[in-house]
Design a protein around this motif. Structure first.
Motif, mmCIF file in Angstrom:
data_model
loop_
_atom_site.group_PDB
_atom_site.id
_atom_site.type_symbol
_atom_site.label_atom_id
_atom_site.label_comp_id
_atom_site.label_asym_id
_atom_site.label_seq_id
_atom_site.Cartn_x
_atom_site.Cartn_y
_atom_site.Cartn_z
ATOM 1 N N ILE A 76 0.837 -1.198 0.000
ATOM 2 C CA ILE A 76 0.000 0.000 0.000
ATOM 3 C C ILE A 76 0.875 1.252 0.000
ATOM 4 C CG2 ILE A 76 -1.636 1.338 1.404
ATOM 5 C CD1 ILE A 76 -2.888 -1.377 2.201
ATOM 6 N N GLU A 77 1.960 1.224 0.788
ATOM 7 C CA GLU A 77 2.867 2.372 0.817
ATOM 8 C C GLU A 77 3.518 2.618 -0.540
ATOM 9 O OE1 GLU A 77 5.733 1.718 3.910
ATOM 10 O OE2 GLU A 77 4.629 2.983 5.305
ATOM 11 N N LYS A 78 3.775 1.550 -1.274
ATOM 12 C CA LYS A 78 4.423 1.665 -2.576
ATOM 13 C C LYS A 78 3.414 1.922 -3.698
ATOM 14 C CE LYS A 78 8.257 -1.383 -1.430
ATOM 15 N NZ LYS A 78 8.890 -2.686 -1.729
ATOM 16 N N ASN A 79 2.170 2.243 -3.329
ATOM 17 C CA ASN A 79 1.090 2.444 -4.303
ATOM 18 C C ASN A 79 0.907 1.220 -5.193
ATOM 19 O OD1 ASN A 79 0.320 4.959 -3.409
ATOM 20 N ND2 ASN A 79 1.778 6.021 -4.740
ATOM 21 N N ASN A 80 1.065 0.061 -4.599
ATOM 22 C CA ASN A 80 0.939 -1.208 -5.308
ATOM 23 C C ASN A 80 -0.127 -2.076 -4.631
ATOM 24 O OD1 ASN A 80 1.579 -2.968 -7.309
ATOM 25 N ND2 ASN A 80 3.415 -3.760 -6.320
ATOM 26 N N ALA A 81 -1.187 -1.415 -4.146
ATOM 27 C CA ALA A 81 -2.208 -2.131 -3.392
ATOM 28 C C ALA A 81 -2.997 -3.101 -4.263
ATOM 29 C CB ALA A 81 -3.168 -1.151 -2.731
ATOM 30 N N PHE A 82 -3.199 -2.737 -5.529
ATOM 31 C CA PHE A 82 -3.968 -3.591 -6.433
ATOM 32 C C PHE A 82 -3.009 -4.444 -7.251
ATOM 33 C CE2 PHE A 82 -6.587 0.182 -5.708
ATOM 34 C CZ PHE A 82 -7.668 -0.438 -5.098
ATOM 35 N N SER A 83 -2.390 -5.413 -6.568
ATOM 36 C CA SER A 83 -1.420 -6.279 -7.233
ATOM 37 C C SER A 83 -1.672 -7.728 -6.848
ATOM 38 C CB SER A 83 0.007 -5.876 -6.846
ATOM 39 O OG SER A 83 0.218 -6.125 -5.479
ATOM 40 N N GLU A 84 -1.034 -8.597 -7.591
ATOM 41 C CA GLU A 84 -1.139 -10.030 -7.305
ATOM 42 C C GLU A 84 -0.544 -10.356 -5.936
ATOM 43 O OE1 GLU A 84 -2.678 -13.594 -8.122
ATOM 44 O OE2 GLU A 84 -2.766 -11.947 -9.554
ATOM 45 N N SER A 85 0.503 -9.623 -5.553
ATOM 46 C CA SER A 85 1.130 -9.826 -4.248
ATOM 47 C C SER A 85 0.162 -9.506 -3.110
ATOM 48 C CB SER A 85 2.387 -8.956 -4.138
ATOM 49 O OG SER A 85 2.948 -9.042 -2.851
ATOM 50 N N SER A 86 -0.614 -8.448 -3.269
ATOM 51 C CA SER A 86 -1.614 -8.093 -2.257
ATOM 52 C C SER A 86 -2.697 -9.152 -2.161
ATOM 53 C CB SER A 86 -2.239 -6.738 -2.586
ATOM 54 O OG SER A 86 -1.276 -5.729 -2.528
ATOM 55 N N LEU A 87 -3.101 -9.657 -3.312
ATOM 56 C CA LEU A 87 -4.112 -10.716 -3.328
ATOM 57 C C LEU A 87 -3.595 -11.979 -2.639
ATOM 58 C CD1 LEU A 87 -6.949 -11.473 -4.307
ATOM 59 C CD2 LEU A 87 -5.898 -12.274 -6.425
ATOM 60 N N GLN A 88 -2.340 -12.330 -2.880
ATOM 61 C CA GLN A 88 -1.747 -13.497 -2.223
ATOM 62 C C GLN A 88 -1.646 -13.282 -0.719
ATOM 63 O OE1 GLN A 88 1.957 -14.051 -4.274
ATOM 64 N NE2 GLN A 88 1.027 -15.197 -5.959
ATOM 65 N N SER A 89 -1.280 -12.066 -0.301
ATOM 66 C CA SER A 89 -1.200 -11.774 1.131
ATOM 67 C C SER A 89 -2.563 -11.928 1.797
ATOM 68 C CB SER A 89 -0.668 -10.359 1.359
ATOM 69 O OG SER A 89 0.674 -10.260 0.994
ATOM 70 N N LEU A 90 -3.597 -11.414 1.145
ATOM 71 C CA LEU A 90 -4.946 -11.564 1.698
ATOM 72 C C LEU A 90 -5.357 -13.026 1.771
ATOM 73 C CD1 LEU A 90 -6.810 -8.597 -0.019
ATOM 74 C CD2 LEU A 90 -6.267 -8.825 2.401
ATOM 75 N N ASN A 91 -4.986 -13.808 0.773
ATOM 76 C CA ASN A 91 -5.303 -15.233 0.770
ATOM 77 C C ASN A 91 -4.610 -15.956 1.928
ATOM 78 O OD1 ASN A 91 -6.598 -17.498 -0.227
ATOM 79 N ND2 ASN A 91 -4.866 -18.044 -1.543
ATOM 80 N N VAL A 92 -3.355 -15.628 2.155
ATOM 81 C CA VAL A 92 -2.619 -16.262 3.260
ATOM 82 C C VAL A 92 -3.210 -15.839 4.598
ATOM 83 C CG1 VAL A 92 -0.373 -16.374 4.419
ATOM 84 C CG2 VAL A 92 -0.493 -16.548 1.941
ATOM 85 N N ILE A 93 -3.596 -14.567 4.728
ATOM 86 C CA ILE A 93 -4.212 -14.104 5.976
ATOM 87 C C ILE A 93 -5.508 -14.863 6.243
ATOM 88 C CG2 ILE A 93 -5.335 -12.126 7.083
ATOM 89 C CD1 ILE A 93 -3.220 -10.353 5.704
#
Length: 160
Positions: A76-93
């Motif tokens: 989010i800080e890197k303005n990369n909130a809408f990325s595959e990495s964010s989606l994977q993080s949410l999935n792991v959470i």
């Protein structure tokens, strides 16, 4: 999208402090409590093993979820909130939330067996555990609700 770094930095510091507390719990408090309880109740000391397995499983799953939340805040800080990495993080959470619920349920079952054996009343710890399950379920539902629009945005981006 302009992100203020103050709020994400505050959240990162809070995640770090919670992580330190979980580490201290895992390294110092849980073994100390197990030793004291085994000395006080030597006849039921074998029941400590399921509780320690549940406690350490809970701590590990919670720590993984904290790390993923930290990664998400970094995105989010890197303005990369809408990325595959964010989606994977949410999935792991979300998976960690279900793992935490599993370990709490396992602890409740162990507690009920121990209460049957010793004749103690386990209503208080069980009700607190059920509140933990409710809170974790809410977190899992929020993460799931965040995942759906993020998947839609990523699908829209890939079609372009």
């Amino acid at each position: 999208m302009k992100i203020t770094h103050g709020s994400t930095t505050f959240l990162k510091v809070m995640i770090f402090l919670i992580g330190i507390a979980i580490l201290a719990l895992s390294i110092y408090w849980l073994p100390e409590m197990a030793i004291k309880d085994a000395k006080v109740h030597p006849d039921t000391a074998y029941f400590l093993i399921p509780f320690l397995i549940c406690a350490y499983g809970f701590c590990i799953a919670f720590s993984v979820a904290l790390y993923q939340a930290f990664k998400l805040l970094t995105n989010i800080e890197k303005n990369n909130a809408f990325s595959e990495s964010s989606l994977q993080s949410l999935n792991v959470i979300k998976k960690c939330a279900f793992t935490v619920i599993f370990f709490i349920l396992l602890g409740i079952v162990s507690l009920m067996v121990l209460a049957k054996t010793t004749g103690d009343d386990a209503a208080g710890p069980i009700s607190i555990s059920l509140m933990g399950i409710l809170a974790t379920s809410i977190i899992a539902a929020i993460v799931d609700a965040l995942q759906k629009p993020l998947k839609n945005v990523l699908a829209f981006k890939s079609k372009k």
